[in-house]
Design a protein around this motif. Structure first.
Motif, mmCIF file in Angstrom:
data_model
loop_
_atom_site.group_PDB
_atom_site.id
_atom_site.type_symbol
_atom_site.label_atom_id
_atom_site.label_comp_id
_atom_site.label_asym_id
_atom_site.label_seq_id
_atom_site.Cartn_x
_atom_site.Cartn_y
_atom_site.Cartn_z
ATOM 1 N N ALA A 90 13.183 -4.683 2.447
ATOM 2 C CA ALA A 90 13.588 -4.640 3.860
ATOM 3 C C ALA A 90 14.335 -3.314 4.290
ATOM 4 C CB ALA A 90 14.611 -5.735 4.440
ATOM 5 N N ALA A 91 15.037 -2.521 3.265
ATOM 6 C CA ALA A 91 15.730 -1.517 3.680
ATOM 7 C C ALA A 91 14.692 -0.335 3.643
ATOM 8 C CB ALA A 91 16.621 -1.182 2.684
ATOM 9 N N ALA A 92 13.729 -0.616 2.698
ATOM 10 C CA ALA A 92 12.598 0.574 2.479
ATOM 11 C C ALA A 92 11.801 0.504 3.784
ATOM 12 C CB ALA A 92 11.715 0.254 1.388
ATOM 13 N N ALA A 93 11.452 -0.590 4.277
ATOM 14 C CA ALA A 93 10.614 -0.822 5.491
ATOM 15 C C ALA A 93 11.252 -0.162 6.592
ATOM 16 C CB ALA A 93 10.322 -2.325 5.646
ATOM 17 N N VAL A 94 12.564 -0.420 6.970
ATOM 18 C CA VAL A 94 13.345 0.000 8.234
ATOM 19 C C VAL A 94 13.620 1.646 7.892
ATOM 20 C CG1 VAL A 94 15.495 -0.097 9.193
ATOM 21 C CG2 VAL A 94 14.382 -2.297 8.540
ATOM 22 N N ALA A 95 13.952 1.848 6.924
ATOM 23 C CA ALA A 95 14.184 3.611 6.687
ATOM 24 C C ALA A 95 13.157 4.448 6.914
ATOM 25 C CB ALA A 95 14.672 3.686 5.399
ATOM 26 N N ALA A 96 11.926 4.014 6.254
ATOM 27 C CA ALA A 96 10.730 4.450 6.633
ATOM 28 C C ALA A 96 10.167 4.359 7.899
ATOM 29 C CB ALA A 96 9.459 3.852 5.611
ATOM 30 N N LYS A 173 3.083 2.220 11.032
ATOM 31 C CA LYS A 173 1.632 2.740 10.367
ATOM 32 C C LYS A 173 2.053 3.923 9.453
ATOM 33 C CE LYS A 173 -2.871 4.359 11.214
ATOM 34 N NZ LYS A 173 -3.965 4.552 12.315
ATOM 35 N N ARG A 174 2.792 4.715 10.001
ATOM 36 C CA ARG A 174 3.191 5.880 9.287
ATOM 37 C C ARG A 174 4.110 5.707 7.983
ATOM 38 N NH1 ARG A 174 2.567 10.956 12.424
ATOM 39 N NH2 ARG A 174 1.889 10.577 14.544
ATOM 40 N N ALA A 175 5.055 4.761 8.261
ATOM 41 C CA ALA A 175 5.916 4.334 7.229
ATOM 42 C C ALA A 175 5.191 3.526 5.999
ATOM 43 C CB ALA A 175 6.909 3.432 7.970
ATOM 44 N N LEU A 176 4.277 2.844 6.453
ATOM 45 C CA LEU A 176 3.761 1.975 5.433
ATOM 46 C C LEU A 176 2.582 2.842 4.652
ATOM 47 C CD1 LEU A 176 2.922 -1.157 7.370
ATOM 48 C CD2 LEU A 176 4.259 -1.106 5.478
ATOM 49 N N ALA A 177 1.910 3.608 5.407
ATOM 50 C CA ALA A 177 1.152 4.654 4.580
ATOM 51 C C ALA A 177 1.961 5.648 3.791
ATOM 52 C CB ALA A 177 0.397 5.487 5.747
ATOM 53 N N TRP A 178 2.989 6.005 4.086
ATOM 54 C CA TRP A 178 3.891 7.061 3.238
ATOM 55 C C TRP A 178 4.374 6.143 1.881
ATOM 56 C CZ3 TRP A 178 9.043 6.706 1.736
ATOM 57 C CH2 TRP A 178 9.489 7.929 0.911
ATOM 58 N N ILE A 179 4.923 5.009 2.194
ATOM 59 C CA ILE A 179 5.607 4.324 0.850
ATOM 60 C C ILE A 179 4.621 3.706 -0.020
ATOM 61 C CG2 ILE A 179 7.633 3.406 2.274
ATOM 62 C CD1 ILE A 179 6.373 0.695 2.371
ATOM 63 N N ASP A 180 3.162 3.713 0.396
ATOM 64 C CA ASP A 180 2.217 3.338 -0.360
ATOM 65 C C ASP A 180 1.673 4.705 -1.157
ATOM 66 O OD1 ASP A 180 1.949 0.755 -0.166
ATOM 67 O OD2 ASP A 180 0.090 0.590 1.219
ATOM 68 N N LYS A 181 1.742 5.518 -0.543
ATOM 69 C CA LYS A 181 1.212 7.053 -1.132
ATOM 70 C C LYS A 181 2.337 7.637 -2.086
ATOM 71 C CE LYS A 181 -0.166 11.683 0.302
ATOM 72 N NZ LYS A 181 -0.268 12.750 1.276
ATOM 73 N N ARG A 182 3.706 7.320 -1.578
ATOM 74 C CA ARG A 182 4.524 7.930 -2.474
ATOM 75 C C ARG A 182 4.901 6.943 -3.763
ATOM 76 N NH1 ARG A 182 7.998 11.200 -4.779
ATOM 77 N NH2 ARG A 182 8.622 13.024 -3.577
ATOM 78 N N GLY A 183 4.342 5.720 -3.508
ATOM 79 C CA GLY A 183 4.625 4.679 -4.759
ATOM 80 C C GLY A 183 5.897 4.080 -4.791
ATOM 81 N N ILE A 184 6.547 4.083 -3.520
ATOM 82 C CA ILE A 184 8.005 3.579 -3.088
ATOM 83 C C ILE A 184 7.923 2.253 -3.380
ATOM 84 C CG2 ILE A 184 9.880 3.239 -1.523
ATOM 85 C CD1 ILE A 184 9.477 6.207 -2.186
ATOM 86 N N VAL A 185 6.771 1.409 -2.981
ATOM 87 C CA VAL A 185 6.831 0.070 -3.305
ATOM 88 C C VAL A 185 5.703 -0.580 -4.311
ATOM 89 C CG1 VAL A 185 8.081 -0.553 -1.267
ATOM 90 C CG2 VAL A 185 5.536 -0.233 -1.110
ATOM 91 N N THR A 186 5.904 -1.579 -4.709
ATOM 92 C CA THR A 186 5.008 -2.424 -5.701
ATOM 93 C C THR A 186 4.168 -3.138 -4.485
ATOM 94 O OG1 THR A 186 6.337 -4.587 -5.852
ATOM 95 C CG2 THR A 186 6.552 -2.868 -7.465
ATOM 96 N N PRO A 187 3.062 -3.531 -5.043
ATOM 97 C CA PRO A 187 2.049 -4.288 -3.891
ATOM 98 C C PRO A 187 2.805 -5.587 -3.252
ATOM 99 C CG PRO A 187 0.802 -3.675 -6.068
ATOM 100 C CD PRO A 187 1.938 -3.283 -6.373
ATOM 101 N N MET A 192 5.986 -7.539 1.817
ATOM 102 C CA MET A 192 7.270 -8.004 2.350
ATOM 103 C C MET A 192 7.434 -6.986 3.520
ATOM 104 S SD MET A 192 9.681 -8.900 -0.764
ATOM 105 C CE MET A 192 9.128 -10.247 -2.244
ATOM 106 N N ALA A 193 7.312 -5.575 3.128
ATOM 107 C CA ALA A 193 7.851 -4.507 3.907
ATOM 108 C C ALA A 193 6.901 -4.479 5.202
ATOM 109 C CB ALA A 193 7.619 -2.976 3.312
ATOM 110 N N LYS A 194 5.533 -4.873 5.046
ATOM 111 C CA LYS A 194 4.497 -5.059 6.192
ATOM 112 C C LYS A 194 4.802 -5.940 6.945
ATOM 113 C CE LYS A 194 -0.286 -5.142 7.137
ATOM 114 N NZ LYS A 194 -1.590 -5.330 6.384
ATOM 115 N N ASP A 195 5.497 -7.241 6.468
ATOM 116 C CA ASP A 195 5.634 -8.408 7.110
ATOM 117 C C ASP A 195 7.013 -8.170 8.123
ATOM 118 O OD1 ASP A 195 5.151 -11.125 7.880
ATOM 119 O OD2 ASP A 195 6.599 -11.793 6.465
#
Length: 229
Positions: A90-96, A173-187, A192-195
């Motif tokens: 949740a923190a990763a999603a909001v911060a990004a 959209k920018r947040a989710l693209a970045w955390i994926d590209k950077r490998g911040i989150v697992t699948p 969870m972040a997307k939801d």
């Protein structure tokens, strides 16, 4: 029998309450899931800003829960106390997401610029609109025009609510693209972040629709007053 507009207003209120409750539930749930990489919301925000070449934006902590926002006036990413320190999906999603707004600002995203340009007008409108609406309702049997003026001003707030929607969706959209590209989150953490971000976006959708329903209510009063005057 209730007027259709009253039913719409009631439905909007109930849906707004349900979405807010669901959002809080989702964030509480995902706040319990620790990030595999162990980064805090603050660290994630600073990393995303750095990756986008943004060096003049500060990440600070703000009081409250779900009070996270980006302030373009002083260029600060304001993270609620929990998000700032937590190491969760949740923190990763909001911060990004909030850094997504900073990226929009840095890249002159047109809808954010339009939204920001509306703020001074809305600040002025907010001083007079409630007075005109209340006075307009009380004076409706004499003259509909004070309410008409209030309706015009309220329409600006409704427009602002709808302009906010693409700004919020783009930031997510920018947040989710970045955390994926950077490998911040697992699948699993990504899901969870997307939801979480989807439910956050729904609060803006409901707010815009509620504003529209309220505007239609005042318009119906105005039109009825004109017919009776």
């Amino acid at each position: 029998m209730f007027s259709p507009i009253y039913i719409v207003l009631l439905v909007a209120m109930v849906v707004s309450w349900l979405v807010q409750r669901r959002l809080k539930s989702k964030f509480e749930q995902y706040s319990q899931v620790g990030l595999q990489n162990g980064l805090s919301g603050k660290q994630i925000a600073e990393l995303m800003l750095a990756d986008n070449g943004i060096t003049d934006v500060r990440v600070i902590s703000t009081e409250g829960r779900l009070t996270d926002h980006y302030n373009p006036a002083d260029k600060t990413v304001n993270l609620s106390e929990a998000v700032y320190a937590e190491r969760s999906a949740a923190a990763a999603a909001v911060a990004a997401h909030e850094c997504g707004h900073a990226v929009q600002h840095a890249t002159a995203y047109n809808m954010l610029q339009f939204r920001s340009a509306m703020v001074p007008a809305l600040s002025a409108v907010s001083r007079f609109m409630p007075i005109l609406l209340i006075a307009g309702v009380f004076l409706l049997n004499r003259t509909p025009w004070p309410l008409g003026a209030g309706v015009v001003l309220f329409s600006l707030t409704t427009l602002f609510a709808f302009v906010t929607l693409p700004v919020e969706f783009d930031a997510s959209k920018r947040a989710l693209a970045w955390i994926d590209k950077r490998g911040i989150v697992t699948p699993q953490e990504h899901a969870m972040a997307k939801d979480a971000l989807w439910w956050a976006a729904m609060t803006y959708v409901v707010a815009a629709l509620s504003s529209l329903a309220t505007l239609l209510y005042y318009v119906s009063l105005f039109l009825g007053g004109r017919r009776n005057s």
